[in-house]
Design an enzyme around this catalytic site. Structure first.
Site: not given
Ligand code: DGL
Length: 340
Positions: A11, A43-44, A76-77, A186-187
């Site tokens: 992640d 990552y968002g 998810n991202t 997932t956060h």
């Molecule tokens: N945990 C991530 C998700 O499920 C990424 C969130 C992020 O880094 O912005 O999207």
């Protein structure tokens, strides 16, 4: 494929641990390797090429150095940005995340469902087609949640400012009659107690970790590579961030000790800069795409670059040598980038 080989899970940071813990619960005998790509979180708000490159580099580390038998993209991202490329390039099962809209639509009584996710997830093609499949069955309200991942990475789940942010995101959904909230990142399960307090007991809160663990189990079983050893599986944790800090935060969030190691320096990105006549770019890119996982082309400040990993550099050089005559391709320089 060796059934004792570990499963790789990654992640952007600590959020994927919500999936990791579900996998650990369902598959206690499996050996697990987790990467928190904390130096690149969140990552968002990154562009999808950067996310795809990170996903590819982490997958490369997991497959080349840890010999994983399956990969879980616990983000998810990253799933939205990179899953097709990863599945194309890897010959192991790759399990991805997506917001749990189907179960939400199945369970809603009011017919209004709210989805909390990162902006990148919500604007992805993958999410649009998921919406298209289900939106005739319920009204689906989507909300990009700027700032939540950062708050969680800092361990600020119980701060009033975080509560206010969550309230700002869920209130419009509740006002429109939503009785089901999908945690599409997932956060966010790490904020579930805060969300629960704000939305009340009667609202369904749906996350995806347990379903993903189940899907992973099914895929391993179908391939005959479930680990059926008697003892409990081993765990190792890696991060591109500051390992002491990430270990402390992860241990706090999961209520058990997790010691992260730094991703090794040998896992570098090697960048080759080159020149090529403009009209040849498309053909070159098409040829490169046929070379599974060899490199990415990126244009940085007007300079064409090929990005690859240390394990692929020799293969890339051989390939470039073959092409250089017909393409008049000229390697300008080659250097190593370690993320700083
Ligand atoms: N945990 C991530 C998700 O499920 C990424 C969130 C992020 O880094 O912005 O999207």
């Amino acid at each position: 494929m060796n059934e004792h080989a570990p499963i790789g899970i990654f992640d952007s940071g600590l959020g994927g641990l919500t999936v990791f813990e579900e996998v650990r619960k369902l598959l206690p005998q499996e050996n697990l390797v987790y990467i928190a790509d904390s130096a690149f979180a969140p990552y968002g708000d990154k562009d999808s090429t950067t996310i795809a490159q990170r996903a590819w580099l982490l997958a490369d580390f997991l497959t080349q150095t840890q010999d994983v038998k399956a990969l879980v993209v616990a983000c998810n991202t990253a799933s939205a940005a990179a899953i097709l490329a990863l599945r194309e390039r890897l010959d192991i099962p790759v399990v991805a995340m997506e917001p749990a809209i189907k179960p939400a639509v199945d369970v809603t009584d009011t017919g209004v469902v709210g989805v909390l996710a990162t902006e990148n997830t919500l604007k992805s093609d993958k999410f649009s087609s998921l919406l298209d499949t289900h939106q005739h069955r319920a009204r689906i309200m989507v909300q990009p949640c700027f700032g939540l991942v950062e708050a969680i990475e800092k361990g600020a789940m119980n701060l009033e400012s975080t509560r206010q942010l969550v309230l700002k995101y869920v209130q419009p959904m509740l006002e429109e009659g939503a009785d089901t909230i999908v945690l599409g990142c997932t956060h966010y399960p790490l904020l579930e107690p805060v969300i629960r307090k704000l939305v009340g007991e009667q609202v369904h809160i749906i996350s995806t970790g347990a379903a993903v663990a189940k899907r992973l189990q099914n895929q391993l079983d179908a391939k005959g590579i479930l680990n059926r050893q008697a003892e409990l599986g081993k765990e190792s944790f890696w991060t591109s961030g500051e390992q002491g800090y990430v270990s402390d935060m992860a241990s706090l969030l999961c209520q058990r000790e997790m010691v992260f190691k730094s991703l090794p320096e040998t896992h570098e990105t090697i960048i080759v800069e080159f020149t090529l006549e403009k009209k040849q770019h498309r053909l070159f890119q098409a040829l490169l795409q046929g070379e599974d996982g060899l490199a990415f082309v990126r244009c940085v400040h007007g300079v064409q670059q090929l990005w690859t990993t240390s394990s692929q550099i020799d293969a890339l050089k051989d390939w470039l040598k073959c092409l250089s005559k017909s393409f008049n391709l000229c390697i300008v320089q080659e250097y190593v980038w370690t993320g700083e």
